[in-house]
Design an enzyme around this catalytic site. Sequence first.
Site, PDB file in Angstrom:
ATOM      1  N   CYS B  85     -13.391 -10.855  -8.125  1.00 47.28           N
ATOM      2  CA  CYS B  85     -12.583  -9.704  -7.685  1.00 47.28           C
ATOM      3  C   CYS B  85     -11.121  -9.829  -8.080  1.00 47.28           C
ATOM      4  O   CYS B  85     -10.385  -8.847  -8.066  1.00 47.28           O
ATOM      5  CB  CYS B  85     -12.650  -9.562  -6.170  1.00 47.28           C
ATOM      6  SG  CYS B  85     -14.313  -9.503  -5.546  1.00 47.28           S
ATOM      7  N   HIS B 338     -13.693  -0.400  -4.241  1.00 43.19           N
ATOM      8  CA  HIS B 338     -13.549  -1.742  -4.793  1.00 43.19           C
ATOM      9  C   HIS B 338     -14.321  -1.890  -6.104  1.00 43.19           C
ATOM     10  O   HIS B 338     -15.387  -2.497  -6.154  1.00 43.19           O
ATOM     11  CB  HIS B 338     -14.043  -2.759  -3.751  1.00 43.19           C
ATOM     12  CG  HIS B 338     -13.917  -4.184  -4.174  1.00 43.19           C
ATOM     13  ND1 HIS B 338     -12.975  -4.636  -5.067  1.00 43.19           N
ATOM     14  CD2 HIS B 338     -14.633  -5.296  -3.808  1.00 43.19           C
ATOM     15  CE1 HIS B 338     -13.115  -5.943  -5.243  1.00 43.19           C
ATOM     16  NE2 HIS B 338     -14.115  -6.359  -4.503  1.00 43.19           N
TER      17      HIS B 338
END
Lengths: 391, 391
Positions: B85, B338
């Site tokens: 991420c 996300h």
Amino acid sequence: MRRVAVVGIGHTQFVSGSPKTQLELLSEASMDAINRSNLKPKDIQAIFCGNVLGDFSEGQGMIQSYLADNIGCFNVPASRFEGACASATMAIRDAYMWVASGAYDIVLAGGVEKATAMGTALATRTFAMFHDARYEYPAGFTFPSFFAMLTHLYASRHGIALKKLKEQMAMVSVQSHEYGIRNPHAQFQKEITVDKVLNGFMVTTPLQLLDCCPFSDGAASLVLASEEVAKKLTDKPVYIAGVGQASSGKLSSQYKYLPRLRAREISVKQAYDMAGVGPDDIDVCELHDCFSIASIIAAESLGFADFGKGGELWENGGTRIGGKIPINISGGLKSKGHPIGATGASQVYEIVRQLRGDLVDQGRQVEGAKVGLVDTLGGDGVIVNLVLKSE
Amino acid sequence: MRRVAVVGIGHTQFVSGSPKTQLELLSEASMDAINRSNLKPKDIQAIFCGNVLGDFSEGQGMIQSYLADNIGCFNVPASRFEGACASATMAIRDAYMWVASGAYDIVLAGGVEKATAMGTALATRTFAMFHDARYEYPAGFTFPSFFAMLTHLYASRHGIALKKLKEQMAMVSVQSHEYGIRNPHAQFQKEITVDKVLNGFMVTTPLQLLDCCPFSDGAASLVLASEEVAKKLTDKPVYIAGVGQASSGKLSSQYKYLPRLRAREISVKQAYDMAGVGPDDIDVCELHDCFSIASIIAAESLGFADFGKGGELWENGGTRIGGKIPINISGGLKSKGHPIGATGASQVYEIVRQLRGDLVDQGRQVEGAKVGLVDTLGGDGVIVNLVLKSE
């Protein structure tokens, strides 16, 4: 910016079917590099790692973070680079900048791959993801088929009979195997002949099995340090004197330029200019011979032969030790092996050993080599070049 | 080293099920960033790109090379960064160095992901590759299960009743959705309530559906430039004043330290020290709220609350506009979405807009914000932090 040196190197055996994990392979090469630098893991300030297929081959992403933990480089910044086969060279070029700029004094850079576990057919399909997935792959492009097309194109553009070109290509593979026998890390330790290449299994016309490098498992790592630190650690620092990188994007979009790769010509010029050298100054070169034709194409763009004349270099022995420009004295990707994300680091490893004069015992030292060139091609036209100097 | 500024930004809508390819999404965000910088693609000297799952979601590796080709940044060096991420933030930190060192004057940095095409279950399994694949994943670790475990651990270590903690966590999600409604790029544009969070679908005890951020498709890009160039291009440059990065490796090996992440404490200290600021100087923060508990844990390590007291920040309104430290005024990962490899660039995009004072019309401007903090967590404990300043 500061000068940056390679102060320690590590390299695993390159093999098919390694029983070790990527983390084990990369840890082995990295600890060797750190130990040979007379350093401890706690001295490493950052990690730069090339890896391409780890997510597929082992279900393991971001291998760099586990490497840091595994070898005791706790909580250092660790980044993974992906530029297909050029991933490790890309990581090394980036590591260079973090030391040259003064941000770090000592860093680890390298790469790892386990490409053989999935078998050659699946590996070839998986690796085709490093073509353009929307237009090229559906049109039938895999890397063997692309380089087969380049072979036909090369013969046509330069007016060379395909039969003649294939003989030159066979000589590329024969030389690689001859030197690979002398490299204890090499995956293939056997002699081949031009006849054997020309009469081998046809992979994709006109490329035969021995025109193609293998998939491999392995890792290679380097410790880079600022000049000041390097001089305290070793009396044989090898400096990264020039770096270059360029991306072409879809190779099929360069159809008017092919078989030349514009990215290589741009990248190597950056590296040469920065190092203040030209092709005539290079004493030894490791270039990206994923297929025999790729060596010939690369040698020309790197400035070692006129366009259309690259094959003659191998034909006339110019690429051998003692020749005009010794190329792939490691055995190259063809014989040493090609663990994708490790290949660039392995090329630098080899050039560092040549510039240190370490290879006399292996019978493959280029005598008096002082300036070396690394050339790595990643997927659709990512090129990274590094010029290394022993002083 | 030179000061480096963000001079232009671009951001796609974050959605589930985008009909666009990664290349289209990243090109859209990148061209917006270049146009808003009053530049042309030919002015871009290098590209730094975060991308995690492109090989899986589209069978497309090294997206950065195709981006360069697609938007007309022909033959520039283009590198892909993978730190789960944190990939885009990692890319931006690296881009910073290439400009700060003087190597380049103008570069593009960003990230992209299409995570929703494979469905949530497969995406969760695929993303578990960014745990340790040898020990953690076979032991049952996926990211939801890991953060569920951290929730229990947090409650236990700090002597907070789980019921109380879950209410605080619910308030984190409620606030994110409240601000997300005002962000036109956000994936979710709907209000939720504490009751709705607490009575939602149980994903992995004690995390319920609305404690978890979604998977998303989207891209964000930035143009970075040297101070000298930035001053010619914009009267609102936002400077990258501090950068930090650290990797912890296997989170399970830090069991004595958890729920704190040592990597975050090391990384943010680097960024604060370099920028010459501390937590009290931060006017606005975007932090990595992949799960509601993650926000609370992050806020403490970033220095905004004592350990064990992070939840009270949300409970008391301290994280709202006008509060002690406005956090995730974009909607955060929870409401904004996300898209893994794009998230860090999206966080920087949001902080840049806050520091420019661009968000008055959207009703979510932190008045007079001059110093902002970005916090991104990647997989098993990769942390990247950036401090940005408007002057």
